[in-house]
Motif scaffolding. Structure first.
Motif, PDB file in Angstrom:
ATOM      1  N   PRO A  55       0.804  -0.963   0.017  1.00  0.00           N
ATOM      2  CA  PRO A  55      -0.278  -0.420   0.108  1.00  0.00           C
ATOM      3  C   PRO A  55       0.914   1.193  -0.049  1.00  0.00           C
ATOM      4  CG  PRO A  55      -0.789  -1.549   1.591  1.00  0.00           C
ATOM      5  CD  PRO A  55       0.464  -1.991   1.505  1.00  0.00           C
ATOM      6  N   ASP A  56       1.563   1.431   0.485  1.00  0.00           N
ATOM      7  CA  ASP A  56       2.761   2.145   0.718  1.00  0.00           C
ATOM      8  C   ASP A  56       3.517   3.127  -0.544  1.00  0.00           C
ATOM      9  OD1 ASP A  56       4.388   0.503   1.755  1.00  0.00           O
ATOM     10  OD2 ASP A  56       5.872   1.567   2.779  1.00  0.00           O
ATOM     11  N   THR A  57       4.251   1.889  -0.860  1.00  0.00           N
ATOM     12  CA  THR A  57       4.868   2.166  -2.431  1.00  0.00           C
ATOM     13  C   THR A  57       3.244   1.833  -3.854  1.00  0.00           C
ATOM     14  OG1 THR A  57       5.998   0.313  -1.800  1.00  0.00           O
ATOM     15  CG2 THR A  57       5.850   0.139  -3.976  1.00  0.00           C
ATOM     16  N   ARG A  58       2.865   1.836  -3.765  1.00  0.00           N
ATOM     17  CA  ARG A  58       1.982   1.985  -4.414  1.00  0.00           C
ATOM     18  C   ARG A  58       0.813   3.498  -4.083  1.00  0.00           C
ATOM     19  NH1 ARG A  58      -3.768  -0.236  -2.566  1.00  0.00           N
ATOM     20  NH2 ARG A  58      -3.669   2.018  -1.239  1.00  0.00           N
ATOM     21  N   LYS A  60       0.785   8.394  -6.542  1.00  0.00           N
ATOM     22  CA  LYS A  60       1.088  10.363  -6.404  1.00  0.00           C
ATOM     23  C   LYS A  60       1.299  10.588  -7.366  1.00  0.00           C
ATOM     24  CE  LYS A  60       3.815  11.790  -3.374  1.00  0.00           C
ATOM     25  NZ  LYS A  60       4.443  11.734  -2.017  1.00  0.00           N
ATOM     26  N   HIS A  61       2.547   9.914  -8.108  1.00  0.00           N
ATOM     27  CA  HIS A  61       3.501  11.026  -9.076  1.00  0.00           C
ATOM     28  C   HIS A  61       2.755  10.268 -10.509  1.00  0.00           C
ATOM     29  CE1 HIS A  61       6.265  12.023  -6.232  1.00  0.00           C
ATOM     30  NE2 HIS A  61       6.243  10.808  -5.509  1.00  0.00           N
ATOM     31  N   GLY A  62       1.803   9.498 -10.517  1.00  0.00           N
ATOM     32  CA  GLY A  62       1.264   8.888 -11.926  1.00  0.00           C
ATOM     33  C   GLY A  62       2.022   8.209 -12.729  1.00  0.00           C
ATOM     34  N   LEU A  63       2.333   7.287 -11.832  1.00  0.00           N
ATOM     35  CA  LEU A  63       3.670   5.997 -12.175  1.00  0.00           C
ATOM     36  C   LEU A  63       2.898   5.376 -12.690  1.00  0.00           C
ATOM     37  CD1 LEU A  63       6.673   7.646 -10.656  1.00  0.00           C
ATOM     38  CD2 LEU A  63       6.747   7.999 -12.671  1.00  0.00           C
ATOM     39  N   ILE A  64       1.894   4.800 -11.846  1.00  0.00           N
ATOM     40  CA  ILE A  64       0.837   3.215 -12.147  1.00  0.00           C
ATOM     41  C   ILE A  64       0.029   3.750 -12.016  1.00  0.00           C
ATOM     42  CG2 ILE A  64       2.721   1.718 -10.983  1.00  0.00           C
ATOM     43  CD1 ILE A  64       1.030   2.174  -8.697  1.00  0.00           C
ATOM     44  N   GLY A 120      -5.259  -5.408 -10.040  1.00  0.00           N
ATOM     45  CA  GLY A 120      -3.835  -5.215  -9.527  1.00  0.00           C
ATOM     46  C   GLY A 120      -3.546  -4.076 -10.443  1.00  0.00           C
ATOM     47  N   PHE A 121      -2.229  -3.228 -10.959  1.00  0.00           N
ATOM     48  CA  PHE A 121      -1.910  -2.471 -11.379  1.00  0.00           C
ATOM     49  C   PHE A 121      -1.370  -2.489 -12.803  1.00  0.00           C
ATOM     50  CE2 PHE A 121      -2.585  -1.186  -6.921  1.00  0.00           C
ATOM     51  CZ  PHE A 121      -3.056  -0.260  -6.516  1.00  0.00           C
ATOM     52  N   LEU A 122      -1.118  -1.294 -13.027  1.00  0.00           N
ATOM     53  CA  LEU A 122       0.026  -0.984 -14.615  1.00  0.00           C
ATOM     54  C   LEU A 122       0.626  -0.152 -14.250  1.00  0.00           C
ATOM     55  CD1 LEU A 122      -3.206  -2.951 -16.793  1.00  0.00           C
ATOM     56  CD2 LEU A 122      -0.730  -3.805 -16.472  1.00  0.00           C
ATOM     57  N   ILE A 123       1.674  -0.096 -15.142  1.00  0.00           N
ATOM     58  CA  ILE A 123       2.948   1.131 -15.375  1.00  0.00           C
ATOM     59  C   ILE A 123       2.441   1.832 -16.363  1.00  0.00           C
ATOM     60  CG2 ILE A 123       3.910  -0.327 -16.553  1.00  0.00           C
ATOM     61  CD1 ILE A 123       6.515   1.661 -15.779  1.00  0.00           C
ATOM     62  N   THR A 124       2.176   3.146 -16.169  1.00  0.00           N
ATOM     63  CA  THR A 124       1.853   4.423 -17.056  1.00  0.00           C
ATOM     64  C   THR A 124       2.122   4.770 -18.121  1.00  0.00           C
ATOM     65  OG1 THR A 124       2.102   6.168 -15.679  1.00  0.00           O
ATOM     66  CG2 THR A 124       0.369   5.217 -15.110  1.00  0.00           C
ATOM     67  N   GLU A 125       1.903   5.431 -19.098  1.00  0.00           N
ATOM     68  CA  GLU A 125       2.932   5.452 -19.859  1.00  0.00           C
ATOM     69  C   GLU A 125       4.427   6.587 -18.918  1.00  0.00           C
ATOM     70  OE1 GLU A 125       4.698   5.446 -23.663  1.00  0.00           O
ATOM     71  OE2 GLU A 125       2.925   4.540 -23.085  1.00  0.00           O
ATOM     72  N   LYS A 126       3.685   7.441 -18.564  1.00  0.00           N
ATOM     73  CA  LYS A 126       5.008   8.376 -17.596  1.00  0.00           C
ATOM     74  C   LYS A 126       5.796   7.272 -16.938  1.00  0.00           C
ATOM     75  CE  LYS A 126       4.814  11.925 -13.896  1.00  0.00           C
ATOM     76  NZ  LYS A 126       4.654  12.558 -13.344  1.00  0.00           N
ATOM     77  N   GLY A 127       5.345   6.379 -16.340  1.00  0.00           N
ATOM     78  CA  GLY A 127       6.280   5.193 -15.460  1.00  0.00           C
ATOM     79  C   GLY A 127       7.681   4.665 -16.679  1.00  0.00           C
ATOM     80  N   LEU A 128       6.490   4.526 -18.155  1.00  0.00           N
ATOM     81  CA  LEU A 128       8.052   3.607 -18.462  1.00  0.00           C
ATOM     82  C   LEU A 128       9.123   4.522 -19.130  1.00  0.00           C
ATOM     83  CD1 LEU A 128       5.346   2.008 -20.834  1.00  0.00           C
ATOM     84  CD2 LEU A 128       7.037   1.203 -19.334  1.00  0.00           C
ATOM     85  N   VAL A 129       8.531   5.883 -18.495  1.00  0.00           N
ATOM     86  CA  VAL A 129      10.010   7.507 -19.107  1.00  0.00           C
ATOM     87  C   VAL A 129      10.196   7.103 -17.551  1.00  0.00           C
ATOM     88  CG1 VAL A 129       9.888   9.506 -19.848  1.00  0.00           C
ATOM     89  CG2 VAL A 129       8.206   7.925 -20.847  1.00  0.00           C
ATOM     90  N   TYR A 130      10.292   7.263 -16.974  1.00  0.00           N
ATOM     91  CA  TYR A 130      10.730   7.544 -15.446  1.00  0.00           C
ATOM     92  C   TYR A 130      11.902   5.879 -15.368  1.00  0.00           C
ATOM     93  CZ  TYR A 130      11.742   8.299 -10.736  1.00  0.00           C
ATOM     94  OH  TYR A 130      12.684   8.173  -9.155  1.00  0.00           O
ATOM     95  N   VAL A 131      11.504   5.063 -16.000  1.00  0.00           N
ATOM     96  CA  VAL A 131      11.630   3.590 -16.040  1.00  0.00           C
ATOM     97  C   VAL A 131      13.510   3.894 -17.253  1.00  0.00           C
ATOM     98  CG1 VAL A 131      11.861   1.003 -16.670  1.00  0.00           C
ATOM     99  CG2 VAL A 131       9.938   1.796 -14.796  1.00  0.00           C
ATOM    100  N   GLN A 132      12.299   4.334 -18.184  1.00  0.00           N
ATOM    101  CA  GLN A 132      13.930   4.632 -18.916  1.00  0.00           C
ATOM    102  C   GLN A 132      15.370   5.175 -17.932  1.00  0.00           C
ATOM    103  OE1 GLN A 132      14.498   2.642 -21.509  1.00  0.00           O
ATOM    104  NE2 GLN A 132      13.096   1.637 -21.271  1.00  0.00           N
ATOM    105  N   LYS A 133      14.378   6.821 -18.178  1.00  0.00           N
ATOM    106  CA  LYS A 133      15.799   7.708 -17.292  1.00  0.00           C
ATOM    107  C   LYS A 133      16.331   6.379 -16.410  1.00  0.00           C
ATOM    108  CE  LYS A 133      12.770  11.419 -18.272  1.00  0.00           C
ATOM    109  NZ  LYS A 133      12.803  12.105 -18.112  1.00  0.00           N
ATOM    110  N   MET A 134      16.019   5.788 -15.552  1.00  0.00           N
ATOM    111  CA  MET A 134      16.459   5.252 -14.478  1.00  0.00           C
ATOM    112  C   MET A 134      17.889   4.181 -15.246  1.00  0.00           C
ATOM    113  SD  MET A 134      13.280   4.540 -11.962  1.00  0.00           S
ATOM    114  CE  MET A 134      13.859   2.480 -11.895  1.00  0.00           C
ATOM    115  N   LYS A 135      17.219   3.493 -16.063  1.00  0.00           N
ATOM    116  CA  LYS A 135      18.476   2.541 -16.602  1.00  0.00           C
ATOM    117  C   LYS A 135      19.561   3.701 -17.312  1.00  0.00           C
ATOM    118  CE  LYS A 135      15.272  -0.783 -17.134  1.00  0.00           C
ATOM    119  NZ  LYS A 135      15.012  -1.718 -18.175  1.00  0.00           N
ATOM    120  N   ASN A 136      19.181   4.683 -17.729  1.00  0.00           N
ATOM    121  CA  ASN A 136      20.290   6.041 -18.622  1.00  0.00           C
ATOM    122  C   ASN A 136      21.279   6.141 -18.060  1.00  0.00           C
ATOM    123  OD1 ASN A 136      19.255   4.614 -20.464  1.00  0.00           O
ATOM    124  ND2 ASN A 136      18.133   6.441 -20.935  1.00  0.00           N
TER     125      ASN A 136
END
Length: 65
Positions: free
Chosen positions: A30-33, A38-42, A49-65
């Motif tokens: 719950p706290d992670t969710r 709150k940040h619009g990432l899921i 359940g939960f799905l990642i949003t487009e904004k979440g995918l962009v965030y992950v790509q930035k983390m990996k780079n």
């Protein structure tokens, strides 16, 4: 996004990004969710359940780079 996510939230977001559309969505604590929502990432799904949003995918790509 200037604010950094917690380690737990980042790990959950990466796990969500690596899933496929046919898989059962990841259930997150719950706290992670709340942090990710709150940040619009899921977004919640109709079957609990939960799905990642487009904004979440962009965030992950930035983390990996």
């Amino acid at each position: 996004m200037t604010e950094r996510l917690s380690t737990q939230a980042e790990a959950a977001l990466v796990e969500l990004s690596e899933g496929t559309a046919t898989e059962q969505p990841l259930m997150v604590e719950p706290d992670t969710r709340a942090e990710l929502e709150k940040h619009g990432l899921i977004s919640a799904t109709t079957h609990g359940g939960f799905l990642i949003t487009e904004k979440g995918l962009v965030y992950v790509q930035k983390m990996k780079n």
